[in-house]
Design a protein around this motif. Structure first.
Motif: not given
Length: 291
Positions: A30-32, A136-139, A52-58, A49-50
Motif C-alpha cells: 500500500f502507500l506508506d 516538496v512539489d519539485l522534489a 505527495v499522496k496526490s502524486k504517488v499511489k503505492r 503528505k497530502s
C-alpha cells in the motif's frame, strides 16, 4: 508504468532560510508515507503528505526535510522542557531497573529537533509552508520521473518474459491435439485388454472415450492463458497504478498453467509447463516492483 522504487531531490535558498527535500521509496503493498522534518515545521506535515499522496499511489515513501535559517542572529531556540524532562526520567529509570548506562549528552539532545526548535522571533508560518510545499512539489516531480524511468526498464523486461510465455503457450497449443490422439489410442488399447471384443458396445465405448478425452482437453485453459497474456501486455502500456491488476493476472496465469500441467500426461507438454511456470514466476517477482 511506474516502478515503486525512486529518488527525488530539490533544494531552495530563500531570503532568510534554506530548504532541502529528499525523497526515497521502496516496494510496499500500500502507500506508506513517513516524513522526517524539524519540529518547527511539524505544523506543515499533513500538507506535505497530502501533496505527495496526490502524486504517488503505492510504495513506502520516506521524506527527509532539512530547514535552516541563513541569518542566525535573529534566531531564537525554543526548548520543549517537558519533553526533555521525560527523556531524562526514562533514561534514569532504565539505568536503575535494567542497568542500562545512560549516554545522554547535550550534543545528542541538540540533534532532536522536537526538543530544540530554532525559530525566528517573527515567524511567518504561512510563508514558510508555502515555500516548503513548492520545494516538496519539485522534489516529488523529480521522484516520480525517476520512478517512470525505472518503470520503462521493468516494462522492457516484462516484454521479454511475455514473449517467452507466448512461445511456450504456442508450443503447448500445437502439441495438444497430438497428445489427445495418443490418449485416445491408449484408452482404446486398455479397453480392448479388459473387455471381450464380442461384448463391446462400440457406441458406448466411443461415448466414454469422448467424455474422458473432454476431461483431458486443455483447449479452454490455453485460450484463457493467451487472453491473460495479451491483457498483461496491454496493461503495461497504461498510465497510472497497474501493479494490483498485474498481480491478479499473474494469479490467473498460474492457475491455467497448473491446470494444464495436471491434465496432461504428455512429457513434452509437462516439460513446457515447467518452463512456463518459471517464466510466470519471474513476471510475479518483477510485478512486485510496479506501482
Amino acid at each position: 508504468m511506474n516502478s515503486m522504487t525512486g529518488y527525488g531531490l530539490c533544494e531552495k535558498r530563500c531570503d532568510d532560510f534554506y530548504i532541502k527535500v529528499e525523497m526515497k521509496s521502496v516496494n510496499n503493498r500500500f502507500l506508506d508515507i513517513n516524513s522526517r522534518m524539524p519540529g518547527a515545521l511539524s505544523y506543515a506535515e499533513e500538507s506535505v503528505k497530502s501533496l505527495v499522496k496526490s502524486k504517488v499511489k503505492r510504495g513506502k515513501v520516506d521524506i527527509f526535510i532539512n530547514f535552516e535559517y541563513l541569518d542566525s542572529s535573529e534566531v531564537e531556540i525554543d526548548i520543549d522542557y517537558e519533553l526533555l524532562n521525560k527523556y531524562i526520567i526514562i533514561s534514569k529509570e532504565l539505568e536503575e531497573k535494567f542497568g542500562v548506562k545512560s549516554d545522554l549528552s547535550f550534543s545528542k539532545l541538540m540533534e532532536d529537533s522536537n526538543i530544540f526548535k530554532p525559530q525566528k522571533k517573527e515567524f511567518d508560518g504561512d510563508y514558510i509552508q508555502e515555500e516548503l510545499l513548492k520545494v516538496v512539489d519539485l522534489a516529488s516531480n523529480d521522484f516520480v520521473k525517476s520512478r517512470s524511468i525505472e518503470g520503462e526498464k521493468i516494462k522492457d523486461d516484462f516484454k521479454i518474459k511475455l514473449e517467452e510465455v507466448k512461445k511456450l503457450t504456442d508450443f503447448i497449443e500445437k502439441r495438444a491435439p497430438l497428445s489427445l490422439d495418443e490418449n485416445e489410442k491408449r484408452l482404446r488399447t486398455r479397453v480392448s485388454e479388459y473387455l471381450d471384443s464380442r461384448e463391446i458396445d462400440e457406441d458406448r465405448i466411443l461415448t466414454e472415450i469422448a467424455i474422458m478425452l473432454d476431461k483431458l482437453s486443455i483447449d479452454e485453459e490455453i485460450t484463457r492463458l493467451k487472453i491473460h497474456t495479451q491483457n498483461f501486455s496491454d496493461i503495461i502500456d497504461q498510465e497510472g497504478p497497474i501493479g494490483r491488476k498485474l498481480d491478479f493476472l499473474i494469479q490467473e496465469m498460474n492457475r491455467e498453467s497448473n491446470t494444464i500441467g495436471s491434465k496432461s500426461n504428455d512429457i513434452e507438454i509437462t516439460s513446457a509447463v515447467v518452463m512456463l511456470k518459471s517464466e510466470i514466476e519471474k513476471l510475479r517477482e518483477q510485478a512486485q516492483n510496479v506501482e
